[in-house]
Design an enzyme around this catalytic site. Sequence first.
Site, PDB file in Angstrom:
ATOM      1  N   GLU A  79       1.780  51.043  47.591  1.00  0.00           N
ATOM      2  CA  GLU A  79       2.518  49.798  47.379  1.00  0.00           C
ATOM      3  C   GLU A  79       2.600  49.516  45.877  1.00  0.00           C
ATOM      4  OE1 GLU A  79       0.519  46.055  48.336  1.00  0.00           O
ATOM      5  OE2 GLU A  79      -1.063  47.219  49.267  1.00  0.00           O
ATOM      6  N   CYS A 111      -1.440  47.692  52.491  1.00  0.00           N
ATOM      7  CA  CYS A 111      -2.577  48.619  52.556  1.00  0.00           C
ATOM      8  C   CYS A 111      -2.564  49.479  53.812  1.00  0.00           C
ATOM      9  CB  CYS A 111      -3.885  47.844  52.510  1.00  0.00           C
ATOM     10  SG  CYS A 111      -4.034  46.830  51.059  1.00  0.00           S
ATOM     11  N   HIS A 231     -10.778  48.270  56.555  1.00  0.00           N
ATOM     12  CA  HIS A 231     -10.087  48.140  55.268  1.00  0.00           C
ATOM     13  C   HIS A 231     -10.911  47.217  54.365  1.00  0.00           C
ATOM     14  CE1 HIS A 231      -7.370  47.282  52.091  1.00  0.00           C
ATOM     15  NE2 HIS A 231      -7.138  46.038  52.488  1.00  0.00           N
TER      16      HIS A 231
HETATM   17  P1  HMG Z   1     -12.294  32.518  45.796  1.00  0.00           P
HETATM   18  O1  HMG Z   1     -11.592  31.251  45.920  1.00  0.00           O
HETATM   19  O2  HMG Z   1     -12.611  32.978  44.430  1.00  0.00           O
HETATM   20  O3  HMG Z   1     -13.674  32.608  46.462  1.00  0.00           O
HETATM   21  O4  HMG Z   1     -11.380  33.587  46.555  1.00  0.00           O
HETATM   22  P2  HMG Z   1     -14.471  31.611  47.446  1.00  0.00           P
HETATM   23  O5  HMG Z   1     -14.685  30.313  46.783  1.00  0.00           O
HETATM   24  O6  HMG Z   1     -13.843  31.645  48.808  1.00  0.00           O
HETATM   25  O7  HMG Z   1     -15.855  32.386  47.459  1.00  0.00           O
HETATM   26  C1  HMG Z   1     -15.946  33.670  47.920  1.00  0.00           C
HETATM   27  C2  HMG Z   1     -17.315  33.837  48.559  1.00  0.00           C
HETATM   28  O8  HMG Z   1     -18.319  33.745  47.534  1.00  0.00           O
HETATM   29  C3  HMG Z   1     -17.647  32.741  49.574  1.00  0.00           C
HETATM   30  O9  HMG Z   1     -18.385  33.352  50.616  1.00  0.00           O
HETATM   31  C4  HMG Z   1     -18.568  31.812  48.776  1.00  0.00           C
HETATM   32  O10 HMG Z   1     -19.480  31.063  49.592  1.00  0.00           O
HETATM   33  C5  HMG Z   1     -19.315  32.827  47.933  1.00  0.00           C
HETATM   34  P3  HMG Z   1     -17.859  33.231  52.151  1.00  0.00           P
HETATM   35  O11 HMG Z   1     -17.881  31.789  52.464  1.00  0.00           O
HETATM   36  O12 HMG Z   1     -16.433  33.788  52.135  1.00  0.00           O
HETATM   37  O13 HMG Z   1     -18.808  34.068  52.922  1.00  0.00           O
HETATM   38  N1  HMG Z   1     -19.919  32.257  46.713  1.00  0.00           N
HETATM   39  C6  HMG Z   1     -21.126  32.601  46.247  1.00  0.00           C
HETATM   40  N2  HMG Z   1     -22.071  33.451  46.736  1.00  0.00           N
HETATM   41  C7  HMG Z   1     -23.207  33.594  46.024  1.00  0.00           C
HETATM   42  N3  HMG Z   1     -23.459  32.921  44.858  1.00  0.00           N
HETATM   43  C8  HMG Z   1     -22.543  32.071  44.347  1.00  0.00           C
HETATM   44  C9  HMG Z   1     -21.312  31.876  45.056  1.00  0.00           C
HETATM   45  N4  HMG Z   1     -20.208  31.129  44.838  1.00  0.00           N
HETATM   46  C10 HMG Z   1     -19.361  31.366  45.855  1.00  0.00           C
HETATM   47  N5  HMG Z   1     -22.804  31.413  43.204  1.00  0.00           N
HETATM   48  C11 HMG Z   1     -10.572  35.472  47.724  1.00  0.00           C
HETATM   49  C12 HMG Z   1     -11.800  34.713  47.274  1.00  0.00           C
HETATM   50  C13 HMG Z   1     -10.988  36.694  48.510  1.00  0.00           C
HETATM   51  C14 HMG Z   1      -9.716  34.554  48.605  1.00  0.00           C
HETATM   52  C15 HMG Z   1      -9.753  35.895  46.463  1.00  0.00           C
HETATM   53  O14 HMG Z   1     -10.549  36.797  45.701  1.00  0.00           O
HETATM   54  C16 HMG Z   1      -8.428  36.537  46.780  1.00  0.00           C
HETATM   55  O15 HMG Z   1      -7.424  35.856  46.953  1.00  0.00           O
HETATM   56  N6  HMG Z   1      -8.375  37.906  46.819  1.00  0.00           N
HETATM   57  C17 HMG Z   1      -7.119  38.641  47.132  1.00  0.00           C
HETATM   58  C18 HMG Z   1      -6.735  38.576  48.591  1.00  0.00           C
HETATM   59  C19 HMG Z   1      -7.625  39.416  49.473  1.00  0.00           C
HETATM   60  O16 HMG Z   1      -8.322  40.316  49.037  1.00  0.00           O
HETATM   61  N7  HMG Z   1      -7.553  39.150  50.791  1.00  0.00           N
HETATM   62  C20 HMG Z   1      -8.304  39.923  51.754  1.00  0.00           C
HETATM   63  C21 HMG Z   1      -7.643  39.973  53.120  1.00  0.00           C
HETATM   64  S1  HMG Z   1      -5.947  40.510  53.017  1.00  0.00           S
HETATM   65  C22 HMG Z   1      -6.084  42.226  52.744  1.00  0.00           C
HETATM   66  O17 HMG Z   1      -7.121  42.788  52.916  1.00  0.00           O
HETATM   67  C23 HMG Z   1      -4.863  42.948  52.283  1.00  0.00           C
HETATM   68  C24 HMG Z   1      -4.856  43.315  50.818  1.00  0.00           C
HETATM   69  O18 HMG Z   1      -5.725  44.411  50.588  1.00  0.00           O
HETATM   70  C25 HMG Z   1      -3.424  43.617  50.356  1.00  0.00           C
HETATM   71  C26 HMG Z   1      -2.589  44.631  51.122  1.00  0.00           C
HETATM   72  O19 HMG Z   1      -2.604  44.732  52.335  1.00  0.00           O
HETATM   73  O20 HMG Z   1      -1.818  45.312  50.437  1.00  0.00           O
HETATM   74  C27 HMG Z   1      -5.343  42.192  49.913  1.00  0.00           C
END
Ligand code: HMG
Length: 379
Positions: A79, A111, A231
Amino acid sequence: MRIGINRIGFATARYYLDMDELSAHNQTDPNKYRTGLGQDKIAICPPDEDIVTLACKALSPIAASRDLSNVDTLLFATESGIDQSKAAGIYVQKLMNLPKQMRIVELKQACYSATAALQLARSYVAEKPSREVLVIASDIARYDRDSAAEATQGAGAVAMLITQNPEILEIEPISGLYSEDIMDFFRPNHRKTPLVDGRFSTTAYLKALEGAWEHYQQQGGLADFKALCYHLPFGKMGVKAHEKWSKLNHQTPDFSLLDAGLIYNRQIGNSYSASLYISLCSLLENREDLAGQRIGMFSYGSGCVSEFFSARVCEGYQSALFHQHHQAMLESRSPLRYEQYARWHTPDDGEFGDAVFHDSESGTPRLAAITQHQRRYQP
Ligand code: HMG
């Protein structure tokens, strides 16, 4: 007839951004990345590395150890396309001296596309058992700087040789599918980075896992797996997926089924279409008890298309792996300071027809220049 993965190699960038470096820049607690997302490092490509050079490096241990003259089809999943018309696999054919009597196409669906390529290859070999297919997945996951998604970048490529009587993994015939038109993650033609609704994307992924798993079971698929690969956009997503899958099967999550598959991706980050198959390498190269065992595989591509399928590990599979080569590659990488990473984040892509790329010492092949809009690779 047994059909599946005869050889599998992967490559990633020679440079990485450590999560401590990113958290120092962001003034974020590093545990958010290491524990909250399950990532230690993300691979970063210099401007002279692209999906073609990564693909060649993933293919090189296979090409060095095996005759590829029976390969007549190359399916290139990505992609991070470098051209709207020409398939990236054609550059790979030339750079790797592959046969000229070959069909080459590029496949896209976020992906997921490498899994479509794998299943198409399996059907093709069933029809023509003397033929072999190369499936290559290669991607650079790049999000906007200072966005929530920045810590989930990465880069990597996987090359898989699909044949009858495979030596590593036999792909089983049942697969469960789930697709739905959603806007969790997408990249319109005018954008260099995707638009992503991060939280929604994680729930969409889990919903698709449920749908694909239900469809797999409706066809008689069993849950007797010795390991599972999901994935991996980031490591914690695999943990969430495994919790979900265990709940669907009324089981307490057994993370020993998952852990070995997380090791490499924790050091590489997201590599989109290649991620699931780098996780597969991680699993096979870091567990020793899988001969004859079944493993479950979940492929997800935003937008979304997903598939749950299973595979049986072949007896003697370890001797067909490139474990030491992969280990040496991961250990020889160099860290980047944030400022250097920022300079490489959005490379000149020859938009105006010409660009010359400094040698980043990532090895060959490398993208040396773009001249009159044409990519010039140094073999
Ligand atoms: P965010 O807003 O930075 O993170 O976004 P958050 O606030 O949701 O925190 C993440 C985790 O860290 C949470 O844990 C927090 O509690 C924890 P959870 O509740 O999820 O278990 N946390 C801490 N832990 C320890 N110590 C601390 C601390 N602070 C917070 N101090 C997000 C995270 C993944 C949404 C963002 O990085 C993002 O948008 N990433 C891109 C999208 C993505 O990867 N999506 C995955 C599913 S879609 C997919 O897999 C397809 C893809 O590969 C693309 C394709 O298909 O081509 C992306």
